[in-house]
Design a protein around this motif. Structure first.
Motif, PDB file in Angstrom:
ATOM      1  N   ASN A 190     -12.777   4.950  22.766  1.00  0.00           N
ATOM      2  CA  ASN A 190     -13.177   3.661  23.335  1.00  0.00           C
ATOM      3  C   ASN A 190     -14.440   3.092  22.695  1.00  0.00           C
ATOM      4  N   MET A 191     -14.558   3.287  21.364  1.00  0.00           N
ATOM      5  CA  MET A 191     -15.711   2.752  20.648  1.00  0.00           C
ATOM      6  C   MET A 191     -15.299   1.817  19.523  1.00  0.00           C
ATOM      7  N   LEU A 221      -8.118   7.849   9.690  1.00  0.00           N
ATOM      8  CA  LEU A 221      -8.328   8.855  10.727  1.00  0.00           C
ATOM      9  C   LEU A 221      -9.552   8.514  11.558  1.00  0.00           C
ATOM     10  N   GLY A 222     -10.648   8.105  10.896  1.00  0.00           N
ATOM     11  CA  GLY A 222     -11.854   7.737  11.617  1.00  0.00           C
ATOM     12  C   GLY A 222     -11.622   6.567  12.559  1.00  0.00           C
ATOM     13  N   CYS A 223     -10.850   5.595  12.107  1.00  0.00           N
ATOM     14  CA  CYS A 223     -10.537   4.446  12.972  1.00  0.00           C
ATOM     15  C   CYS A 223      -9.754   4.890  14.207  1.00  0.00           C
ATOM     16  N   GLU A 224      -8.797   5.817  14.004  1.00  0.00           N
ATOM     17  CA  GLU A 224      -8.022   6.338  15.140  1.00  0.00           C
ATOM     18  C   GLU A 224      -8.929   7.047  16.134  1.00  0.00           C
ATOM     19  N   VAL A 225      -9.836   7.887  15.619  1.00  0.00           N
ATOM     20  CA  VAL A 225     -10.715   8.660  16.488  1.00  0.00           C
ATOM     21  C   VAL A 225     -11.648   7.739  17.273  1.00  0.00           C
ATOM     22  N   VAL A 226     -12.257   6.797  16.604  1.00  0.00           N
ATOM     23  CA  VAL A 226     -13.188   5.867  17.265  1.00  0.00           C
ATOM     24  C   VAL A 226     -12.467   5.064  18.343  1.00  0.00           C
ATOM     25  N   ASP A 278     -23.567   4.951   9.193  1.00  0.00           N
ATOM     26  CA  ASP A 278     -23.072   6.308   8.920  1.00  0.00           C
ATOM     27  C   ASP A 278     -22.353   6.271   7.571  1.00  0.00           C
ATOM     28  N   ILE A 279     -22.952   6.881   6.545  1.00  0.00           N
ATOM     29  CA  ILE A 279     -22.376   6.885   5.196  1.00  0.00           C
ATOM     30  C   ILE A 279     -21.471   8.101   5.023  1.00  0.00           C
ATOM     31  N   GLY A 280     -20.210   7.850   4.647  1.00  0.00           N
ATOM     32  CA  GLY A 280     -19.230   8.935   4.526  1.00  0.00           C
ATOM     33  C   GLY A 280     -18.867   9.463   5.890  1.00  0.00           C
ATOM     34  N   THR A 281     -18.380   8.587   6.752  1.00  0.00           N
ATOM     35  CA  THR A 281     -18.255   8.910   8.180  1.00  0.00           C
ATOM     36  C   THR A 281     -17.196   9.960   8.482  1.00  0.00           C
ATOM     37  N   GLY A 282     -16.158  10.102   7.651  1.00  0.00           N
ATOM     38  CA  GLY A 282     -15.114  11.103   7.931  1.00  0.00           C
ATOM     39  C   GLY A 282     -14.420  10.820   9.239  1.00  0.00           C
ATOM     40  N   THR A 283     -14.532  11.731  10.190  1.00  0.00           N
ATOM     41  CA  THR A 283     -13.895  11.546  11.500  1.00  0.00           C
ATOM     42  C   THR A 283     -14.661  10.571  12.381  1.00  0.00           C
TER      43      THR A 283
END
Length: 863
Positions: free
Chosen positions: A240-241, A231-236, A199-204
């Motif tokens: 639970n991913m 932010l993306g790391c927090e969301v993932v 995923d390039i430029g993953t954002g959230t």
């Protein structure tokens, strides 16, 4: 821009008292077992305080570092003095250009005080001034986390949050149709066997999570923005991913195998497209991905190849569309539309254009296009052509992508279907996710994308009629899609908009006047246009086109000068003829107010010296040329910033014994917010006025009304309680919600007015005794609904009689709105109490429905 560095302000007396106290306490607090160490701490602390008294901030800072590293127990005691020293030393380093030393000092300070919100916020302010917006906004956000009620950090964060997490993220996540189409395309690809994903430029992280949910065996993602990466790391992690999706903080162009990912992937998913499709570098990133990160595309000659051996990109491709439009709002932001303002003739200076241009002679710094939501432009637009297909791109064909960047310019012939003036080419696209799912960004669609606008920049006034054809050049130079209308074809003849040459490159020799009158009379080409060409920002051009604004200033200045001359004549008629009046214009950016004042002085026979804060050499040259063409003596206007050492001296007197007759302040930002430190500048300006002198404007009244506008809610936060595509995203991205919407066009906002306009607040720049910090007002509800926002604008009083509104048809300002994240349900006839507070230049509004105690609802927001 954010506030200036927050400083601890202590008098010499208080610093000496602290010094004596420190000398008593330091030996007691430090480690007693090492007398030599304690002696060093005591001497260094004393030296630091002596250096402070001598304003030797660099040496004082070094001594404090030594003391606090040797004796951490003194941190709380020395915090205020250390902050003061740091901020003074940082300002000194900034003034002499030692930027690396400045940030090194802050890093050292944060090692000692990692959770000091004042130091964190101050470093953010320096970062912002240096142009590091993402890093600055992250510091403001951190300062707010450390202290949620910290007003300076809150104001700074709200003003730069649009750079931290751009507003389209909220619109995108609220666009259920768009999200579902991406999910279906990814799900189908994974089920077909494309199970290793980047995923390039993953954002959230939403697209990567879609891939994992669809059953992808391996998912990788990359994100350049530090804030969005975190932010993306927090969301993932929250979904639970974290163990199954690896997010890298880097550009995809920097990724290598096996350094960053172990092997080539079979599927790349991305949405790195802007309004002009290619502006975020999707072509370059996909070429790099095909060559370095993706499995090769399917070979038509080997139909038995399996997905595990081949690669694919989502989106699969795009089709770009464009059309010519007539739009006064676009025109007045990119071209000079008026012959004169404020008594100044503008036509003699040559061509004035915006920095947005695709023409051959455009400056290297020129932007190829700007963006607008056509459906929301004040005054609307007229389509002069049918939408035409500009370009088709296959993202799964690497040879085509490579050829696109080096292909020659192509020409399109676009039939004109409506008579009018060509102001711009509007461009949008259809994104083909796969064979069954696509997304359109057209002007009739309600998406998170705006349209790309390529304004007309030729000196010709391009009027067209049905039956004409536009010649449009299309290229992809510098990885940007570039469109430029170069000529009009009428009755078989081609007229180039820049040179008015025929199609063979030769100027028509038969009879130019007759040819132009009969074949292209409406192009209105000026043969006497001077060679000079000046570039102004779009907002500066819109300001220059604002006739009402300049004429009002001219009238107010004329009244003031008449009053001051009359006062001089009464006191001493001889002095009146020789004693000059001093006028200072401290407007932001380009301004002709100083030139208007100088011209007024000459016309009335008054000796007047006008000072301008214009900084750029090109802007000074434009003012000088305007002055020459309008008969203004060269000595009548001086450029003030060349005479002062720093911004703090901007309002100082022109001579030690002189005071200003008038000071013109630029009070409102183009985006619709009050300029920072406005009241501080006004307070200083009042002290520098001569008797009878004035500040322009003298006061500002803030107006607002209650509205129901779901659009503003969609653009400010992820709405609803249901997860986005089943993923928990909203709580994380909504922490970046900014409760103020700027650059708002209230005249075209889709909303329901729930009240009449009301006066919210008054800022008196001439009389500080009339100001207040807070005000309660009651607003009568005129229609039932939900109060979701409070749009506001300003009535600017130049004097008691002359006013300019920031909410008018020719205004160069936009409006702003406080957005209530908890809408207030009201009925017609209800009363809503608004509590309006002003902290520096930040407005806070609390809305409460006045009804029975049990039914009272409140919603808080800050702007």
């Amino acid at each position: 821009m954010p506030n200036e560095t927050s400083k601890s302000k202590k008098s010499k007396r208080s610093r000496r008292a602290a010094q004596r106290e420190a000398q008593r306490e330091a030996p007691r607090e430090a480690t007693r077992e090492d007398p030599a160490r304690n002696e060093l701490i005591s001497r260094s602390l004393e030296s630091a305080q002596q250096c402070l008294l001598q304003q030797d901030y660099g040496t004082a800072f070094v001594h404090y570092l030594l003391v606090l590293n040797l004796a951490p127990v003194l941190k709380d005691f020395a915090r205020e003095s250390f902050r003061f020293t740091l901020f003074k030393w940082a300002d000194e380093l900034d003034s002499i250009g030692r930027i690396q030393d400045l940030f090194d000092s802050y890093e050292q300070a944060l090692e000692l005080y990692p959770v000091d919100e004042v130091i964190v916020n101050s470093m953010g302010e320096h970062l912002f001034r240096m142009g590091f917006r993402d890093e600055a906004a992250a510091h403001f956000h951190k300062a707010l986390k450390l202290r949620p009620d910290f007003p300076e950090a809150k104001e700074n964060f709200y003003r730069v949050a649009n750079w931290l997490v751009e507003r389209w993220h909220f619109l995108m996540l609220n666009d259920h149709g768009r999200n579902r189409k991406y999910q279906l395309a990814i799900q189908r690809a994974v089920q077909e066997g494309f199970s290793t994903v980047l995923d390039i430029g993953t954002g959230t992280g939403i697209l990567g999570m879609c891939a994992k949910k669809a059953g992808a065996s391996e998912v990788y993602a990359c994100e350049l923005s530090k804030t969005m990466y975190e932010l993306g790391c927090e969301v993932v992690s929250a979904n639970n991913m974290a163990d199954s999706i690896k997010i890298l903080h880097m550009k995809s162009l920097e990724m290598e195998i096996p350094k960053d990912i172990p092997k080539r992937v079979s599927l790349v998913v991305t949405e790195t497209v802007d309004a002009g499709l290619l502006g975020e570098g999707i072509i370059e990133s996909l070429i790099h991905a095909w060559k370095n990160l993706l499995l090769p595309p399917p070979n038509p000659e080997e139909p038995l190849s399996t997905p595990s051996q081949t690669g694919r990109v989502i989106p699969a491709g795009a089709t770009v569309f464009g059309m010519a439009v007539e739009c006064q709002e676009i025109r007045r932001h990119h071209r000079l539309c008026v012959p004169a303002v404020g008594g100044l003739d503008l036509e003699a200076v040559g061509e004035i254009r915006s920095p947005v241009s695709c023409s051959v002679d455009a400056d290297e710094s020129a932007e190829p296009y700007t963006t607008e939501r056509l459906s929301r432009l004040p005054g609307g637009f007229t389509a002069l052509t049918e939408p035409c297909r500009v370009l088709d791109i296959d993202f799964n064909n690497v040879q085509e992508l490579e050829g696109l960047c080096c292909s020659k310019t192509t020409r399109l012939r676009v039939p004109v279907t409506q008579e009018g003036v060509v102001d711009a080419l509007a461009v949008w696209f259809q994104l083909h996710l796969d064979q069954e799912n696509s997304i359109s960004t057209g002007p009739q669609e309600n998406t998170c994308w705006e349209q790309a606008i390529y304004p007309m920049q030729s000196p010709a006034h391009c009027s067209v009629k049905c039956g004409d054809e536009l010649l449009v050049e299309v290229s992809c130079r510098d990885a940007y899609l570039r469109l430029c209308c170069v000529a009009v074809v009428r009755d078989g003849q081609t007229f180039h908009l820049d040179s008015m040459e025929d199609d063979d490159g030769l100027i028509s020799q038969s009879n130019p006047e007759v040819d132009l009158c009969s074949a292209l009379a409406s192009l209105q080409t000026r043969h006497d246009t001077p060679a000079n060409m000046f570039t102004l920002e779009c907002s500066e051009i819109a300001l220059l086109n604002n006739v009402t604004y300049h004429n009002s200033f001219r009238t107010a200045l004329d009244k003031l000068l008449t009053s001051l001359r009359a006062s001089q004549e009464t006191q001493d008629p001889e002095v009146c003829c020789s004693e000059p009046l001093y006028v200072l214009d401290v407007s932001e950016g380009f301004s002709v107010l100083s030139l208007m004042a100088a011209r007024l002085g000459q016309d009335s026979g008054t000796v007047l010296r006008a000072y301008s804060s214009v900084e750029k050499e090109q802007h000074q040259a434009l003012l000088q040329l305007l002055g020459q063409s309008n008969g203004v003596e060269e000595s009548a206007v001086e450029f003030w910033l060349s005479q002062v050492d720093d911004e703090s001296a901007l309002l100082q007197r022109p001579a030690s014994e002189k005071l200003w007759s008038a000071i013109m302040l630029d009070c409102i930002e183009t985006c619709g917010l009050i300029r920072q430190r406005l009241m501080e500048k006004a307070t200083l300006a009042r002290c520098l006025l001569e008797d009878g002198g004035r500040i322009f404007p003298e006061r500002i009244i803030i107006h607002g009304l209650l509205v129901e506008a779901d659009t503003l809610l969609q653009e400010s936060a992820v709405q609803g309680t249901d997860p986005t595509l089943g993923f928990n995203i909203a709580p994380f991205i909504n922490q970046f919600t900014v409760p103020v919407h700027v650059f708002l066009d209230l005249s075209t906002l889709e909303c329901t007015h729930l009240s009449d306009p009301a006066e919210l607040f008054t800022l008196d720049l001439m009389n500080t005794n009339n100001n207040y910090d807070s005000r309660d007002i009651r607003v009568r509800v005129s229609a039932s609904g939900r109060v979701t926002a409070i749009p506001f604008w300003y009535q600017i009083y130049l004097d008691a009689d002359l006013t300019v509104s920031t909410f008018s048809q020719d205004s160069h300002w936009k409006q702003a709105a406080v957005v209530l994240q908890c809408p207030l349900v009201v009925n017609a006839g209800d009363w809503v109490r608004l509590t309006v507070q002003l902290h520096k230049s930040s407005i806070s509004i609390t809305a409460v429905r006045e009804e029975g105690e049990e039914a009272t609802a409140a919603a808080n927001a800050s702007a």
